[in-house]
Design an enzyme around this catalytic site. Structure first.
Site, PDB file in Angstrom:
ATOM      1  N   ASP A 163       0.814  -1.204   0.000  1.00  0.00           N
ATOM      2  CA  ASP A 163       0.000   0.000   0.000  1.00  0.00           C
ATOM      3  C   ASP A 163       0.852   1.262   0.000  1.00  0.00           C
ATOM      4  O   ASP A 163       0.625   2.175  -0.805  1.00  0.00           O
ATOM      5  CB  ASP A 163      -0.935  -0.009   1.209  1.00  0.00           C
ATOM      6  N   VAL A 191      -5.199   2.455  -0.345  1.00  0.00           N
ATOM      7  CA  VAL A 191      -5.152   1.710  -1.611  1.00  0.00           C
ATOM      8  C   VAL A 191      -5.631   0.281  -1.393  1.00  0.00           C
ATOM      9  O   VAL A 191      -6.431  -0.248  -2.168  1.00  0.00           O
ATOM     10  CB  VAL A 191      -3.728   1.729  -2.204  1.00  0.00           C
ATOM     11  N   ASP A 192      -5.149  -0.361  -0.344  1.00  0.00           N
ATOM     12  CA  ASP A 192      -5.630  -1.703  -0.017  1.00  0.00           C
ATOM     13  C   ASP A 192      -7.139  -1.697   0.195  1.00  0.00           C
ATOM     14  O   ASP A 192      -7.862  -2.588  -0.276  1.00  0.00           O
ATOM     15  CB  ASP A 192      -4.946  -2.209   1.255  1.00  0.00           C
ATOM     16  N   MET A 193      -7.605  -0.703   0.932  1.00  0.00           N
ATOM     17  CA  MET A 193      -9.029  -0.645   1.255  1.00  0.00           C
ATOM     18  C   MET A 193      -9.878  -0.499  -0.003  1.00  0.00           C
ATOM     19  O   MET A 193     -10.861  -1.231  -0.207  1.00  0.00           O
ATOM     20  CB  MET A 193      -9.292   0.522   2.213  1.00  0.00           C
ATOM     21  N   GLY A 196      -9.843  -3.681  -2.128  1.00  0.00           N
ATOM     22  CA  GLY A 196     -10.743  -4.695  -1.584  1.00  0.00           C
ATOM     23  C   GLY A 196     -12.194  -4.409  -1.911  1.00  0.00           C
ATOM     24  O   GLY A 196     -12.968  -5.323  -2.244  1.00  0.00           O
TER      25      GLY A 196
END
Length: 432
Positions: A163, A191-193, A196
Site C-alpha cells: 500500500d 489503496v488496499d481498502m 478490496g
C-alpha cells in the site's frame, strides 16, 4: 493421504461466536467463498462478501496464519486488532498449500465453492497449482478473483504490491497534506481498502452475471470468470477529480490540507476551545454565516467575497478574517449558531471519542462479542443496512483454524482419524 471425493451439499456457517441474527436471510446466503488471501485487500473483499451473507472460508497457514495475526495489538492468542478489522463473519481453516495433501483438500472443496479470492504475487498461484486455468477445470463456473500489485500482463507483474509503495507511485502522497508539507501518506491503507472494495464489487457483478438468465446474456458452456485487480490501478482511481485536474493543468494541483480547493470557507477551524468543521457551500449559507454566526456583515458586503468564485480568488485575505473571529468564540456557541442556520458543521473528535460516542453506540457500529481467551472483544459491525436493518455479525473474527475440524468434516466428510493424520503430517492444525 487419499481423501474422499465428495460433493456434499452446502451447509450453513456454524461459528461458535454467531449472534442471534445468524439465521436471518441475507443477499448472498448460499454462496460459498474460499478466501486464500492475506493482509488487507483480499481479506477485505472476503469480509464484504461475508457481511452480505456468503459463507467465507478463510484458508491460513497452519503455523503463522494470516500475516496480520501478528500486526497491531494482541487479542487472545491468535488475533490482533489489525486482523480483526477485516475478518469478521468468516470461518478459518488451516492448510499447508505447499503440501500435496493441502492442495488436494482445496481441489476437493472446489466443486462446492462459488468464488476463490487470492492475492499471491503474479504467477504464485499457478506454481501452487491454484491458478485460474487449473481450478476452473474442477469448477467450470468458478468466479476467480486475483489481486496483485501491478498489471499481470505488464513488465512489473512480479513486483510485490504494498500500500505505502503504491501511495507514493500513484501520486496519492503528492496530493495529501498541506502545501508546505512533504508528501504525506493517508492515515489508513487507503489503496488496499479501495482495492478490496473494488474487488468485492467485481465479484458481486460476476455472481449476478453467472446467475442471470436472459436470452441476450446466454452464457457459454465455460462460465468461469476471471477477475483481476491491481493495487496500482485502484490507487490511481483514488485520486479522483484531483487526478483529472492534474491532467487538465499539466502539473500537480496545489495542496490545501484541510481546506477545499474551490470552496471558501470550507475546512477545519480552531475555535476558542477546540477544532470544528465548517463547510459553507453556497452564497446563501455564506451570508447567514457572516450575519448570524460570526456576526460580521461587513465581510459578506465586501464585493471581494460576494460569490464563491470571488472568495476562492481572494482566500488569502478572507481566511485570516474568518479564522480570527472563529478563534474568539467557543465551539459550542459556533455549532449552535451554525446548526440553527443550516450550515454544515461538526466537532472534530478524537478517534476514541468517535468510537465511544452516542452516535456510534446508537447505530450499533461497534459491538462486543465473546472471545474464548480475552473474554470479550470489540468488533465493527457491517456498515450496510438493508430494509432498515443493519446486517448482523454472524461470526466474530475467527481464531486460527477454529473451523478446520467442523468444516472439513461437514464438507468433505473427513473423519477424526483422517484429520488427526493430516495434523500429524503438518498439513493442518485442529482447534483444541
Amino acid at each position: 493421504m487419499l481423501l474422499p471425493n465428495l460433493d456434499a451439499p452446502a451447509g450453513s456457517p456454524a461459528g461458535a461466536a454467531a449472534t442471534p441474527d445468524a439465521a436471518r436471510a441475507l443477499p448472498l446466503q448460499g454462496v460459498r467463498v474460499l478466501d486464500l488471501s492475506r493482509v488487507f485487500a483480499g481479506p477485505l473483499c472476503g469480509q464484504v462478501l461475508a457481511d452480505l451473507g456468503a459463507e467465507v472460508i478463510k484458508v491460513e497457514h497452519p503455523g503463522r496464519g494470516d500475516d496480520t495475526r501478528d500486526w497491531g495489538m494482541r487479542i487472545g492468542k491468535t488475533e490482533t486488532t489489525y486482523y480483526n478489522s477485516m475478518n469478521r463473519n468468516k470461518r478459518s481453516i488451516t492448510l499447508d498449500l505447499q503440501s500435496p495433501e493441502g492442495l488436494r483438500i482445496v481441489q476437493q472443496l472446489l466443486p462446492q465453492v462459488d468464488v476463490v479470492i487470492h492475492n499471491f504475487k503474479t504467477g504464485g498461484a499457478e506454481k501452487l497449482g491454484l491458478g485460474f486455468q487449473q481450478l476452473k477445470a474442477l469448477k467450470p463456473d468458478l468466479i476467480y478473483c486475483a489481486i496483485a500489485g501491478y498489471d499481470s500482463s505488464g513488465p512489473e507483474a512480479s513486483r510485490p504490491g504494498y500500500d505505502l509503495v503504491i501511495q507514493g507511485e500513484a501520486g496519492l502522497m503528492a496530493l495529501n497534506g498541506a502545501a508546505d508539507m512533504p508528501p504525506l501518506k493517508f492515515g489508513v491503507a487507503v489503496v488496499d481498502m479501495m482495492t478490496g472494495m473494488y474487488a468485492a464489487q467485481a465479484v458481486l457483478a460476476a455472481l449476478f452475471r453467472r446467475d442471470r438468465a436472459t436470452p441476450d446474456l446466454s452464457a457459454p458452456a465455460d462460465k468461469a470468470q476471471l477477475i483481476e485487480l491491481a493495487l496500482y490501478d485502484c490507487g490511481l482511481m483514488v485520486t479522483g477529480y484531483y487526478g483529472l485536474d492534474a491532467l487538465l493543468m499539466g502539473r500537480d494541483p496545489q495542496r490545501y490540507g484541510n481546506a477545499h480547493p474551490s470552496i471558501v470557507p470550507y475546512g477545519m477551524f480552531e475555535a476558542a476551545d477546540g477544532p470544528l468543521i465548517i463547510a459553507v457551500g453556497t452564497n446563501h449559507q455564506f451570508e447567514k454565516f457572516c450575519r448570524h454566526v460570526v456576526q460580521r456583515p461587513d465581510i459578506v458586503e465586501d464585493p471581494r467575497y460576494a460569490t464563491n468564485v470571488e472568495r476562492a480568488k481572494n482566500r488569502l485575505s478572507l481566511l485570516p478574517l474568518v479564522t480570527e473571529v472563529i478563534r474568539s468564540l467557543p465551539r459550542a456557541l459556533l455549532l449552535e449558531r451554525l446548526n440553527a442556520h443550516g450550515i454544515p458543521c461538526g466537532q472534530v473528535a478524537g478517534l476514541h471519542e468517535a468510537l465511544t460516542s452516542e452516535r456510534t453506540r446508537r447505530g450499533g457500529l461497534v459491538q462486543e462479542l465473546p472471545h474464548p481467551v480475552a473474554g470479550r472483544t470489540h468488533v465493527f459491525a457491517p456498515p450496510y443496512r438493508l430494509n432498515g436493518e443493519r446486517l448482523p455479525i454472524r461470526n466474530a473474527p475467527p481464531t486460527l483454524g477454529e473451523g478446520t475440524r467442523e468444516l472439513l468434516s461437514r464438507l468433505l466428510a473427513l473423519s477424526d482419524a483422517q484429520l488427526e493424520a493430516l495434523r500429524a503430517q503438518g498439513v493442518l492444525t485442529l482447534p483444541d
